[in-house]
Scaffold this motif. Structure first.
Motif, short mmCIF file in Angstrom:
data_model
loop_
_atom_site.label_atom_id
_atom_site.label_comp_id
_atom_site.label_asym_id
_atom_site.label_seq_id
_atom_site.Cartn_x
_atom_site.Cartn_y
_atom_site.Cartn_z
N GLY A 1 0.79 -1.23 0.00
CA GLY A 1 0.00 0.00 0.00
C GLY A 1 0.81 1.27 0.00
N ILE A 2 2.04 1.22 0.54
CA ILE A 2 2.82 2.45 0.68
C ILE A 2 4.13 2.39 -0.12
CG2 ILE A 2 3.96 4.01 2.30
CD1 ILE A 2 2.03 3.00 4.47
N VAL A 3 4.94 1.36 0.12
CA VAL A 3 6.28 1.34 -0.47
C VAL A 3 6.24 1.13 -1.98
CG1 VAL A 3 8.52 0.19 -0.47
CG2 VAL A 3 7.33 0.58 1.69
N LEU A 4 5.62 0.03 -2.43
CA LEU A 4 5.66 -0.28 -3.86
C LEU A 4 5.08 0.83 -4.74
CD1 LEU A 4 4.98 -4.11 -4.22
CD2 LEU A 4 7.02 -2.83 -4.86
N PRO A 5 3.90 1.41 -4.42
CA PRO A 5 3.39 2.49 -5.28
C PRO A 5 4.32 3.70 -5.34
CG PRO A 5 1.64 1.62 -3.89
CD PRO A 5 2.93 1.03 -3.39
N SER A 6 5.15 3.88 -4.32
CA SER A 6 6.06 5.03 -4.32
C SER A 6 7.31 4.78 -5.17
CB SER A 6 6.49 5.37 -2.89
OG SER A 6 7.36 4.38 -2.36
N LEU A 7 7.57 3.52 -5.53
CA LEU A 7 8.77 3.19 -6.30
C LEU A 7 8.48 3.34 -7.79
CD1 LEU A 7 10.00 0.04 -4.32
CD2 LEU A 7 10.56 2.44 -3.94
N THR A 8 8.27 4.57 -8.22
CA THR A 8 7.88 4.82 -9.61
C THR A 8 8.95 4.39 -10.60
OG1 THR A 8 8.70 7.09 -9.38
CG2 THR A 8 6.35 6.72 -8.99
N THR A 9 10.19 4.34 -10.17
CA THR A 9 11.25 3.92 -11.10
C THR A 9 11.11 2.46 -11.50
OG1 THR A 9 12.70 3.46 -9.21
CG2 THR A 9 12.92 5.62 -10.28
N LEU A 10 10.39 1.67 -10.71
CA LEU A 10 10.18 0.26 -11.06
C LEU A 10 9.12 0.08 -12.14
CD1 LEU A 10 10.18 -1.56 -7.58
CD2 LEU A 10 12.05 -1.39 -9.24
N PHE A 11 8.41 1.15 -12.47
CA PHE A 11 7.30 1.07 -13.42
C PHE A 11 7.46 2.10 -14.52
CE2 PHE A 11 5.85 0.10 -9.07
CZ PHE A 11 5.59 -1.26 -9.22
N PRO A 12 8.52 1.97 -15.33
CA PRO A 12 8.75 2.97 -16.37
C PRO A 12 7.64 3.04 -17.39
CG PRO A 12 10.22 1.08 -16.63
CD PRO A 12 9.57 0.93 -15.31
N SER A 13 6.96 1.91 -17.66
CA SER A 13 5.87 1.93 -18.65
C SER A 13 4.77 2.89 -18.24
CB SER A 13 5.29 0.52 -18.82
OG SER A 13 6.25 -0.36 -19.35
N ALA A 14 4.45 2.91 -16.94
CA ALA A 14 3.42 3.82 -16.45
C ALA A 14 3.85 5.28 -16.64
CB ALA A 14 3.12 3.54 -14.99
N GLU A 15 5.14 5.56 -16.41
CA GLU A 15 5.64 6.92 -16.58
C GLU A 15 5.63 7.33 -18.05
OE1 GLU A 15 6.45 8.97 -13.90
OE2 GLU A 15 5.43 7.27 -12.95
N VAL A 16 5.98 6.40 -18.94
CA VAL A 16 5.94 6.69 -20.38
C VAL A 16 4.51 6.97 -20.81
CG1 VAL A 16 6.25 5.69 -22.67
CG2 VAL A 16 8.03 5.39 -20.93
N ALA A 17 3.57 6.12 -20.37
CA ALA A 17 2.17 6.32 -20.75
C ALA A 17 1.64 7.66 -20.24
CB ALA A 17 1.32 5.17 -20.21
N ARG A 18 2.06 8.04 -19.03
CA ARG A 18 1.63 9.32 -18.48
C ARG A 18 2.17 10.48 -19.31
NH1 ARG A 18 3.34 8.39 -13.80
NH2 ARG A 18 1.38 7.52 -12.99
N ALA A 19 3.40 10.35 -19.77
CA ALA A 19 3.99 11.41 -20.61
C ALA A 19 3.25 11.51 -21.94
CB ALA A 19 5.47 11.12 -20.85
#
Length: 572
Positions: A456-474
């Motif tokens: 609930g807290i740690v994994l969602p904060s590790l945005t670097t582990l989810f580059p696809s989500a960051e690319v899609a957001r961009a």
């Protein structure tokens, strides 16, 4: 509450009244189900909605389902232009039903909302917890059945599978349903009961569960059931009880449920599905598939983590369970557990979730020993320290990992991790045979705290582990209509799921060519492919700029990545 510490007498430590929860639950089946449902939701929901798609299996399943919904073809299974014939259609239908329903209800972006695809897994995990309770009622008291359900609700491995859009949580539901129904038939035969009007309930559950398991993961469920039946037949020198499962009518019903899709896929693709599924996927697991090979004994080693917090008690119960192995209940559960476990240990390809359908049997065997108060008093009791060790180790890994990956210490998780360690410590300190239940309940609370902190807290904060989500957001923030993308050097399934089925997976040269073919196009080029991209862009006279750059970590390959998002400015 008091606790004995060595020979120093009794001293007060904590005033927890956790056994009151179980006392409340066991007053009726409805209350037991309600308590198990609440505990399962508290354990499974943290992070369920906020963790982005996980590569690679979850994203592949979700993308294949997404293409079903996009095309309206619910027979064939594809990932982009490639057929995906590793598993039957069951999980895709379940996920598609959820996504279609969400779209009909007006949920925006349902096709790329990963938690919708996870709902069947959540239902499967909760259903497996409740069915463990139902199955356990054939072997132990209502209180013991509730404790077995709590073990599964807090199980580390099931908690992970509940959050992944894959087959394994739903497969567990079907296996527990089938084994619970078969257990009732077998135990009634062992007791010498000859019902005047045999019930159809157990046979109906059994054959329907088999059909569901086959549609989810092919013949794997038949292995669990078949090996159990064979071992019981050898030990009892009889299998006449199988007739109580109404095999003629049951087989007909099972075929009615499974044959339509298998006939349809054969009509569509010939024997390609069966060749790829049975030969390319299942039989290849006898070798080390996808670098997941490991020697025998790995599952036994992983068990102490994946079945935590039930694992320490299971270890203490093992000697008593073995002594009782010829009792009908223990014999059935061991027949469920041992043959399939040996098969998985012998198969070279090993993944932690393969043995998940065997964990309910372990939970029931464990509470059976707990109820009889025959837990080991030998050196195995030292395993109670594992209730504290897992939260402590997890806390260190979570905090150090977050600092390393994001340079942030995730302070909000610290109090919850501390609570997990306190509950784990209390479970350890309280442990003695007469208080094993209280220790288990403290450990269950520790597991819930860990789920809240980690998922609930740690994994969602590790945005670097989810580059696809960051690319899609961009890409969602661009100012042109209908952006198209090509990816070079980063080809993870989550990228296709998040950025669109039409995303082209190519190399640096192909990304440059793609970028020069029109407007509102973007090239997603990982740093290792940039040189080839730049050379090709110069060769074709492509002018481009860097819209943004995403720094991340590819968990599938275990390395840091840097993805530049290039946009064309035209050609010279």
């Amino acid at each position: 509450m008091v606790v004995t510490a060595g020979n120093e007498g009794r001293k007060t430590i904590f005033a927890y009244k956790l056994t009151g929860i179980v006392d409340f639950a066991v007053r009726s089946h409805l209350r037991a189900v309600a308590v198990l449902l609440v505990v399962a939701l508290l354990g499974f929901l943290p992070g369920f909605f906020s963790i982005p798609p996980i590569d690679r299996d979850e994203a592949r399943f979700a993308q294949a389902t997404k293409q079903m919904v996009e095309t309206g073809d619910y027979i064939d299974i594809h990932f982009q232009d490639e057929v995906r014939y590793k598993k039957p259609v069951g999980i895709y239908w379940l996920q598609a039903g959820v996504v279609k329903s969400a779209s009909a209800l007006g949920l925006r972006g349902a096709l790329t909302t990963i938690w919708l695809y996870r709902i069947p897994s959540l239902i499967g995990a909760i259903g497996a917890v409740l069915l463990t309770y139902w199955t356990a009622l054939a072997f132990v008291t209502r209180r013991g059945a509730a404790l077995a359900g709590l073990m599964m609700a807090s199980c580390v491995l099931l908690g992970a599978e509940a959050r992944l859009a894959k087959t394994d949580a739903m497969l567990l539901l079907t296996v527990v349903a089938a084994m619970g129904a078969m257990a009732r038939v077998y135990l009634s035969w062992q007791r010498g009961e000859e019902p005047v009007h045999p019930s159809w309930t157990s046979p109906a559950i059994f054959w329907t569960a088999l059909a569901g398991g086959i549609l989810l993961k092919g013949p794997l469920i038949l292995m669990f059931v078949g090996l159990t039946v064979v071992l019981l037949a050898i030990l009892d020198r009889s299998a006449v009880w199988l007739w109580r499962l109404r095999p003629v009518w049951g087989l007909m019903w099972m075929l009615v449920l499974v044959l339509p899709w298998f006939v349809a896929i054969f009509w569509r693709a010939g024997d390609a599905f069966f060749t790829n599924s049975l030969g390319g996927d299942m039989l290849s697991k006898l070798a080390a598939q996808e670098s997941h090979g490991a020697p025998p004994g790995l599952y036994l080693l992983l068990f102490w983590v994946t079945f935590w917090p039930g694992a320490p008690l299971a270890g203490m119960a093992a000697p008593a369970v073995w002594r009782a192995r010829r009792e009908p209940g223990a014999q059935y559960l061991l027949a469920w557990l041992i043959p399939s476990w040996i098969v998985f240990e012998c198969v070279l390809t090993k993944l932690p979730h393969y043995v998940l359908p065997l964990y309910p049997a372990i939970a029931i065997l464990t509470v059976g020993a707990l109820e009889r108060r025959v837990l080991s008093r030998s050196w195995l009791v030292r395993g109670a320290a594992w209730w504290f060790a897992i939260p402590a180790i997890t806390a260190v890994i979570a905090i150090v990992g977050a600092i390393k990956l994001t340079h942030q210490p995730v302070f909000p998780a610290w109090p919850v991790l501390a609570a997990a360690m306190i509950f784990g410590l209390v479970a350890w300190w309280l442990f003695e045979e007469s208080r094993a239940e209280r220790s288990l309940l403290n450990a269950v609370f520790a597991a819930m705290c860990l789920a809240i902190a980690v998922y609930g807290i740690v994994l969602p904060s590790l945005t670097t582990l989810f580059p696809s989500a960051e690319v899609a957001r961009a890409l969602r923030n661009v100012v042109c209509v209908g952006p198209k993308a090509a990816a070079a050097g980063f080809h993870e399934p989550s990228l296709v799921f998040m950025t669109g089925t039409s995303t082209l997976l190519t190399d640096g040269s192909g990304a440059a060519d793609f970028l020069g073919q029109g407007s509102c196009r973007f090239a997603l080029v990982e740093a290792r492919s940039e040189r080839v991209f730049v050379l090709r862009a110069e060769a074709i006279g492509l002018r481009y700029n860097v819209a943004t750059r995403i720094e991340g970590y590819n968990i599938s390959q275990g390395r840091a990545i840097s993805i530049a998002i290039f946009r064309s400015e035209g050609t010279e």
